[in-house]
Design a protein around this motif. Structure first.
Motif, PDB file in Angstrom:
ATOM      1  N   ARG A 127       1.328   7.303  -6.375  1.00 35.84           N
ATOM      2  CA  ARG A 127       0.242   8.234  -6.679  1.00 35.84           C
ATOM      3  C   ARG A 127       0.634   9.661  -6.306  1.00 35.84           C
ATOM      4  O   ARG A 127       0.319  10.611  -7.025  1.00 35.84           O
ATOM      5  CB  ARG A 127      -1.030   7.815  -5.935  1.00 35.84           C
ATOM      6  CG  ARG A 127      -1.730   6.603  -6.536  1.00 35.84           C
ATOM      7  CD  ARG A 127      -3.165   6.540  -6.064  1.00 35.84           C
ATOM      8  NE  ARG A 127      -3.252   6.423  -4.628  1.00 35.84           N
ATOM      9  CZ  ARG A 127      -3.359   5.279  -3.960  1.00 35.84           C
ATOM     10  NH1 ARG A 127      -3.389   4.139  -4.629  1.00 35.84           N
ATOM     11  NH2 ARG A 127      -3.426   5.254  -2.642  1.00 35.84           N
ATOM     12  N   TRP A 128       1.315   9.804  -5.170  1.00 33.58           N
ATOM     13  CA  TRP A 128       1.748  11.150  -4.759  1.00 33.58           C
ATOM     14  C   TRP A 128       2.721  11.716  -5.777  1.00 33.58           C
ATOM     15  O   TRP A 128       2.637  12.884  -6.157  1.00 33.58           O
ATOM     16  CB  TRP A 128       2.405  11.083  -3.387  1.00 33.58           C
ATOM     17  CG  TRP A 128       2.977  12.405  -2.953  1.00 33.58           C
ATOM     18  CD1 TRP A 128       2.336  13.404  -2.290  1.00 33.58           C
ATOM     19  CD2 TRP A 128       4.319  12.878  -3.174  1.00 33.58           C
ATOM     20  NE1 TRP A 128       3.181  14.469  -2.085  1.00 33.58           N
ATOM     21  CE2 TRP A 128       4.407  14.186  -2.616  1.00 33.58           C
ATOM     22  CE3 TRP A 128       5.436  12.334  -3.786  1.00 33.58           C
ATOM     23  CZ2 TRP A 128       5.575  14.926  -2.655  1.00 33.58           C
ATOM     24  CZ3 TRP A 128       6.604  13.079  -3.832  1.00 33.58           C
ATOM     25  CH2 TRP A 128       6.663  14.356  -3.271  1.00 33.58           C
ATOM     26  N   ARG A 150       0.870   4.295  -2.674  1.00 33.07           N
ATOM     27  CA  ARG A 150       0.503   5.653  -2.273  1.00 33.07           C
ATOM     28  C   ARG A 150       1.607   6.633  -2.662  1.00 33.07           C
ATOM     29  O   ARG A 150       1.329   7.756  -3.114  1.00 33.07           O
ATOM     30  CB  ARG A 150       0.267   5.679  -0.763  1.00 33.07           C
ATOM     31  CG  ARG A 150      -0.148   7.042  -0.229  1.00 33.07           C
ATOM     32  CD  ARG A 150      -0.445   6.959   1.250  1.00 33.07           C
ATOM     33  NE  ARG A 150      -1.528   6.022   1.522  1.00 33.07           N
ATOM     34  CZ  ARG A 150      -1.946   5.700   2.744  1.00 33.07           C
ATOM     35  NH1 ARG A 150      -1.348   6.227   3.806  1.00 33.07           N
ATOM     36  NH2 ARG A 150      -2.930   4.853   2.912  1.00 33.07           N
ATOM     37  N   ARG A 160       0.825  -1.207   0.000  1.00 32.98           N
ATOM     38  CA  ARG A 160       0.000   0.000   0.000  1.00 32.98           C
ATOM     39  C   ARG A 160       0.860   1.258   0.000  1.00 32.98           C
ATOM     40  O   ARG A 160       0.543   2.227  -0.696  1.00 32.98           O
ATOM     41  CB  ARG A 160      -0.911  -0.027   1.232  1.00 32.98           C
ATOM     42  CG  ARG A 160      -1.910   1.112   1.280  1.00 32.98           C
ATOM     43  CD  ARG A 160      -3.032   0.909   0.292  1.00 32.98           C
ATOM     44  NE  ARG A 160      -3.716  -0.341   0.482  1.00 32.98           N
ATOM     45  CZ  ARG A 160      -4.684  -0.550   1.395  1.00 32.98           C
ATOM     46  NH1 ARG A 160      -5.024   0.427   2.199  1.00 32.98           N
ATOM     47  NH2 ARG A 160      -5.286  -1.716   1.472  1.00 32.98           N
ATOM     48  N   GLU A 161       1.942   1.253   0.768  1.00 29.38           N
ATOM     49  CA  GLU A 161       2.783   2.451   0.866  1.00 29.38           C
ATOM     50  C   GLU A 161       3.461   2.799  -0.462  1.00 29.38           C
ATOM     51  O   GLU A 161       3.431   3.948  -0.893  1.00 29.38           O
ATOM     52  CB  GLU A 161       3.825   2.264   1.978  1.00 29.38           C
ATOM     53  CG  GLU A 161       3.228   2.265   3.377  1.00 29.38           C
ATOM     54  CD  GLU A 161       2.525   3.576   3.707  1.00 29.38           C
ATOM     55  OE1 GLU A 161       2.927   4.623   3.163  1.00 29.38           O
ATOM     56  OE2 GLU A 161       1.565   3.553   4.486  1.00 29.38           O
TER      57      GLU A 161
END
Length: 477
Positions: A14-15, A11, A7-8
């Protein structure tokens, strides 16, 4: 509840994708400088540590030789040891029985190692040891002297490395900050054409004005991008102009049949409301009026179909295939006879293979025959010929009409163009423009000449293809 391991990174991805290109370039520049400084620090630290260690070892060996020379002259048990200076060098003598002697007041050195005892017993000439402890680390050199050994030690001093590391840290921070600023400035200057390009695109989207070209500046990929967008804007301008002209011409062409149709219908409605339809319009007049209405509706239907064909442009779902153009000509002639039974079509076609869209080609040939049928006298057929000339398929359609005036020849295939002599004939002026578009799409060309019968000769040349099967056949209808 534990968070999934993937997940990290997702994320973070995406950032990163959500950042602007200017921010990305700034981060990349700062990161590249930070990594470079870190690698440079590691390499320089290793080189500096090795150099300091070699210098310290050389000094210990020189001091050991001096002390060993004195011990051999006076004996290891009686040799006078130099007083402890308070810091720096430490000395010790290993006696034959394994005991040691050290100067008064000197800090205790680590216990004598087994390797050092073997040197004292004559097993080896000398030994360099590094003793790292939680408190102080020592670099100890053991040298054989007489019937024992001498040791000279020095506290391992990491302060030069630490000071160098601190200096490199400050330099690294300065370089990272400076690199970020430089990267930001370079990104801003390098992306300035992109910013102007974006502003121009936003302005075009808001104002719908396609006339202003974006200044051609920058170089490399940015210049090619600007040139591509300018080319796209030019194509959009041409498309909008063509749409506007099509709408204006279509409105003009629709006006006459719609007006005539409306007047005739209003006449019938007015007479019907008065109850004088039968007396005011005899049967023969009513029949003629109804025939006119039917002809006007048919003309509108044809015009609507042709407008749809023209509006589609080159967009077509029909696929290209290898086909015998003679079959297309025969099918087009059959359709022309069914649409206008009073028009005689004389075919003289030879099998010629082409790569094309059969329905589009059939529509083009049909339009050529329809156009010739408007001018050909009733007792004269429309002659349609197909032959091969080298690598070219030649289509010729001629009539025995009055021919085309020289001033009209350059505009025969223009959209909505109708010569003065054709104003009273049915048609929209779109048929031959559709022919031109189909021929252009197939890589061919059109020409206008005078036939041997005095009428118009319209010629179409298309690239021929290799036949699907060996042998050719000739068909005459």
């Amino acid at each position: 509840m534990s968070r999934p391991a993937g997940r990290e990174p997702l994320r973070l991805t995406r950032w990163w994708r959500g950042r602007s290109l200017r921010t990305r370039l700034t981060v990349i520049a700062a990161t590249a400088i930070a990594v470079s400084v870190f690698v440079a620090f590691q390499v320089a630290s290793e080189l500096m540590d090795g150099e300091l260690r070699d210098t310290a070892e050389d000094q210990l060996r020189a001091d050991s030789r001096i002390l060993a020379t004195n011990a051999e002259h006076a004996g290891v048990a009686q040799v006078q040891l130099p007083p402890y200076p308070g810091s720096g060098r430490l000395v010790r003598v290993i006696l034959p029985d394994g005991s040691t002697r050290t100067p008064v007041g000197q800090p205790a050195l680590p216990p004598v190692s087994e390797d050092a005892r073997r040197v004292a017993r004559g097993a080896a000439a000398d030994l360099m040891e590094s003793n790292d402890s939680d408190d102080d680390g020592y670099l100890i050199h053991t040298l054989r002297a007489g019937d024992g050994a001498v040791q000279v030690a020095r506290v391992a001093d990491d302060s030069p490395i630490n000071q160098f590391g601190f200096g490199m840290l400050l330099i690294g921070l300065f370089c990272v900050v400076g690199g970020a600023l430089v990267g930001r400035t370079v990104a801003r200057a390098g992306l300035a054409p992109i910013d102007r390009l974006t502003a121009a695109a936003v302005r075009v989207a808001h104002t719908r004005v396609l006339d202003a070209d974006i200044p051609d500046e920058g170089g490399g990929e940015i210049r090619r991008l600007i040139q591509s967008i300018n080319g796209m804007l030019a194509a959009l301008r041409d498309s909008r102009q063509a749409q506007r002209l099509l709408a204006e011409d279509a409105a003009h062409e629709l006006k006459t049949p719609l007006t005539s149709l409306r007047l005739n219908i209003e006449l019938l409605i007015r007479l019907d409301r008065r109850g004088t339809l039968d007396t005011a319009l005899p049967a023969e007049s009513r029949t003629r009026l109804l025939n006119d209405l039917g002809a006007q509706v048919a003309e509108l239907s044809t015009l609507a179909a042709e407008l749809t064909e023209v509006a589609r442009g080159d967009v077509s779902d029909e696929s290209t295939e290898l086909l015998d153009l003679a079959d297309v000509m025969v099918a087009a002639a059959a359709r022309a006879r069914s649409r206008a039974p009073d028009i005689e079509v004389a075919l003289d076609v030879t099998s010629v293979w082409v790569s094309g869209r059969p329905a589009a080609l059939q529509r083009a040939v049909l339009n050529l025959i329809d156009n010739a049928g408007k001018w050909s006298p009733e007792d004269q057929p429309v002659q349609v010929r197909l032959r091969a000339e080298g690598a070219t398929a030649v289509i010729e359609v001629d009539d025995a009409g009055p021919g085309i005036n020289a001033v009209d020849v350059p505009r025969v295939f223009d959209r909505f163009y109708r010569a003065d002599s054709a104003r009273g004939l049915p048609g929209s002026g779109l048929g031959l423009s559709i022919v031109q578009r189909v021929v252009d799409a197939h890589g061919g060309r059109t020409a206008v000449a005078r036939s041997t019968r005095g009428g118009a000769l319209l010629r179409v040349d298309l690239p021929a293809a290799a036949p699907r099967a060996a042998g050719e056949h000739t068909a005459a209808h």
